[in-house]
Write a protein that holds these residues in place. Structure first.
Motif, PDB file in Angstrom:
ATOM      1  N   ARG A   1       0.811  -1.200   0.005  1.00 32.69           N
ATOM      2  CA  ARG A   1      -0.072  -0.153  -0.176  1.00 32.69           C
ATOM      3  C   ARG A   1       0.734   0.810   0.061  1.00 32.69           C
ATOM      4  NH1 ARG A   1      -5.107  -1.821   1.187  1.00 32.69           N
ATOM      5  NH2 ARG A   1      -4.971  -3.381   0.525  1.00 32.69           N
ATOM      6  N   GLY A   2       2.318   0.927   0.650  1.00 35.62           N
ATOM      7  CA  GLY A   2       2.769   2.529   0.441  1.00 35.62           C
ATOM      8  C   GLY A   2       3.978   2.480  -0.479  1.00 35.62           C
ATOM      9  N   PRO A   3       4.350   3.327  -0.926  1.00 37.86           N
ATOM     10  CA  PRO A   3       4.801   3.705  -2.213  1.00 37.86           C
ATOM     11  C   PRO A   3       6.359   2.667  -2.069  1.00 37.86           C
ATOM     12  CG  PRO A   3       5.947   5.960  -0.502  1.00 37.86           C
ATOM     13  CD  PRO A   3       4.355   4.250  -0.176  1.00 37.86           C
ATOM     14  N   SER A   4       7.217   2.524  -1.417  1.00 38.29           N
ATOM     15  CA  SER A   4       8.532   1.807  -1.429  1.00 38.29           C
ATOM     16  C   SER A   4       8.526   0.690  -1.066  1.00 38.29           C
ATOM     17  CB  SER A   4       9.688   2.282  -0.978  1.00 38.29           C
ATOM     18  OG  SER A   4       9.083   4.645  -1.592  1.00 38.29           O
ATOM     19  N   SER A   5       7.613  -0.489  -1.086  1.00 36.93           N
ATOM     20  CA  SER A   5       8.302  -1.745  -0.427  1.00 36.93           C
ATOM     21  C   SER A   5       8.945  -2.511  -0.914  1.00 36.93           C
ATOM     22  CB  SER A   5       6.533  -2.530  -1.219  1.00 36.93           C
ATOM     23  OG  SER A   5       5.367  -1.942  -0.452  1.00 36.93           O
ATOM     24  N   LEU A   6       9.756  -2.596  -2.213  1.00 38.01           N
ATOM     25  CA  LEU A   6      10.881  -2.908  -1.722  1.00 38.01           C
ATOM     26  C   LEU A   6      12.006  -2.509  -1.193  1.00 38.01           C
ATOM     27  CD1 LEU A   6      12.607  -5.313  -3.826  1.00 38.01           C
ATOM     28  CD2 LEU A   6      12.500  -3.549  -5.158  1.00 38.01           C
ATOM     29  N   GLU A   7      11.817  -1.537  -1.247  1.00 36.01           N
ATOM     30  CA  GLU A   7      13.331  -0.436  -0.025  1.00 36.01           C
ATOM     31  C   GLU A   7      13.048  -0.767   1.147  1.00 36.01           C
ATOM     32  OE1 GLU A   7      11.418   0.910  -2.764  1.00 36.01           O
ATOM     33  OE2 GLU A   7      13.077   1.923  -3.464  1.00 36.01           O
ATOM     34  N   ALA A   8      11.143  -1.110   1.429  1.00 32.88           N
ATOM     35  CA  ALA A   8      11.562  -1.388   3.070  1.00 32.88           C
ATOM     36  C   ALA A   8      12.176  -2.656   3.299  1.00 32.88           C
ATOM     37  CB  ALA A   8      10.141  -0.598   3.749  1.00 32.88           C
ATOM     38  N   LEU A   9      11.319  -3.801   2.203  1.00 36.89           N
ATOM     39  CA  LEU A   9      11.869  -5.095   2.577  1.00 36.89           C
ATOM     40  C   LEU A   9      13.728  -5.330   2.627  1.00 36.89           C
ATOM     41  CD1 LEU A   9      10.693  -7.729   3.563  1.00 36.89           C
ATOM     42  CD2 LEU A   9      10.326  -7.878   0.896  1.00 36.89           C
ATOM     43  N   ARG A  10      13.789  -4.381   1.928  1.00 35.60           N
ATOM     44  CA  ARG A  10      15.576  -4.343   1.864  1.00 35.60           C
ATOM     45  C   ARG A  10      16.141  -4.119   2.559  1.00 35.60           C
ATOM     46  NH1 ARG A  10      16.132  -2.325  -4.713  1.00 35.60           N
ATOM     47  NH2 ARG A  10      16.110  -4.457  -5.465  1.00 35.60           N
ATOM     48  N   TYR A  11      15.601  -3.028   3.625  1.00 42.64           N
ATOM     49  CA  TYR A  11      16.614  -2.559   4.610  1.00 42.64           C
ATOM     50  C   TYR A  11      15.952  -3.382   5.347  1.00 42.64           C
ATOM     51  CZ  TYR A  11      17.376   0.623   8.340  1.00 42.64           C
ATOM     52  OH  TYR A  11      17.662   0.758  10.109  1.00 42.64           O
TER      53      TYR A  11
END
Length: 267
Positions: A41-51
């Motif tokens: 739902r948010g704009p940066s799912s990939l970046e959040a998961l990677r972090y």
């Protein structure tokens, strides 16, 4: 070392970094407990998961319904929902590593030294901590096994509505999953009402918010999932951390040593 717990990130990576900066979070020194729904739902799912994955042993993670939804799309043949923001993860060159890592995460975490449990949606009054941990391990083993495809294919559904030790197979796994990742309103006998997402004062007849029914223990429970609560349970025992970041509310993090809550405005 300081332990912090954070509510539903849901792909709001920039807000995550903002709230971590407020406490000068360092993975070499601190730990981050994540109460599920890292993505979607948010704009940066990939970046959040990677972090979060990059934090390794400095992250303590439980799976939320949105995290399981990604796995159900990847391994269970399900399609996207209208507001999903998951395609970038499935298209990423490191998708296999990220999905494998996600499958290794827990449904329930217990820290006896803190008298603390973390789950995504909640812990029903019908389960003690030992039983909850046993049932969580049961489903976690399925998610990590060759049976995961069957599990994710049939994971969705509101039935059975109530736990029974006699349940077997996918019906057993589904209801366990629903308690840990979808529960809001519950009846005294343990039956779930999963269709209603309203504030706690608008409970369907015969049901109450899960945290309003008395438990047989004094375990403190950290959870997310229910943005309409705005983090308010009127109890120090039940610690709600979903304050609706993805809906323009706030991202909330709690210092587990002091109880201080740190907020980042997401409007």
């Amino acid at each position: 070392m300081t332990d912090y717990a954070i509510g539903d990130i849901q792909g709001c990576y920039e807000r995550l970094r903002d709230v971590l900066a407020k406490v000068d979070f360092s993975p070499s020194r601190d730990r981050l407990w994540v109460a599920g729904d890292l993505i979607n739902r948010g704009p940066s799912s990939l970046e959040a998961l990677r972090y979060i994955e990059s934090l390794a042993e400095s992250a303590v993670v439980v799976l939320g319904n949105h995290d399981l939804h990604l796995l159900a799309v990847a391994f269970g043949g399900h399609g996207f929902k209208k507001k999903d923001t998951l395609q970038e993860i499935l298209d990423a060159p490191d998708r296999d590593r990220l999905l494998a890592w996600l499958r290794q995460q827990n449904l329930c975490v217990h820290d006896a030294s803190r008298n603390l449990v973390m789950v995504h949606a909640g812990l029903p009054h019908i389960w003690g901590v030992e039983q909850a941990m046993t049932l969580a391990r049961e489903v976690e083993e399925v998610i990590r096994s060759d049976a995961a495809g069957e599990y994710f294919t049939h994971m969705y559904g509101n039935q059975p509505a109530c736990w029974s030790e006699q349940l077997e197979g996918i019906e057993r796994w589904r209801v366990i999953t629903n308690y840990f990742t979808r529960m809001r309103f519950i009846a005294e006998d343990g039956s779930l009402e999963l269709a209603t997402k309203l504030p706690p004062d608008d409970a369907p007849e015969g049901y109450v918010p899960w945290f309003q029914l008395p438990r047989q223990d004094d375990i403190r429970i950290i959870f997310g999932h229910w943005a309409a609560l705005e983090g308010k349970t009127d109890s120090d025992q039940f610690i709600g951390l979903d304050t609706g970041c993805v809906w323009g509310g706030a991202l909330t993090m709690m210092n587990l040593d002091t109880g201080e809550r740190i907020h980042c405005d997401c409007s």
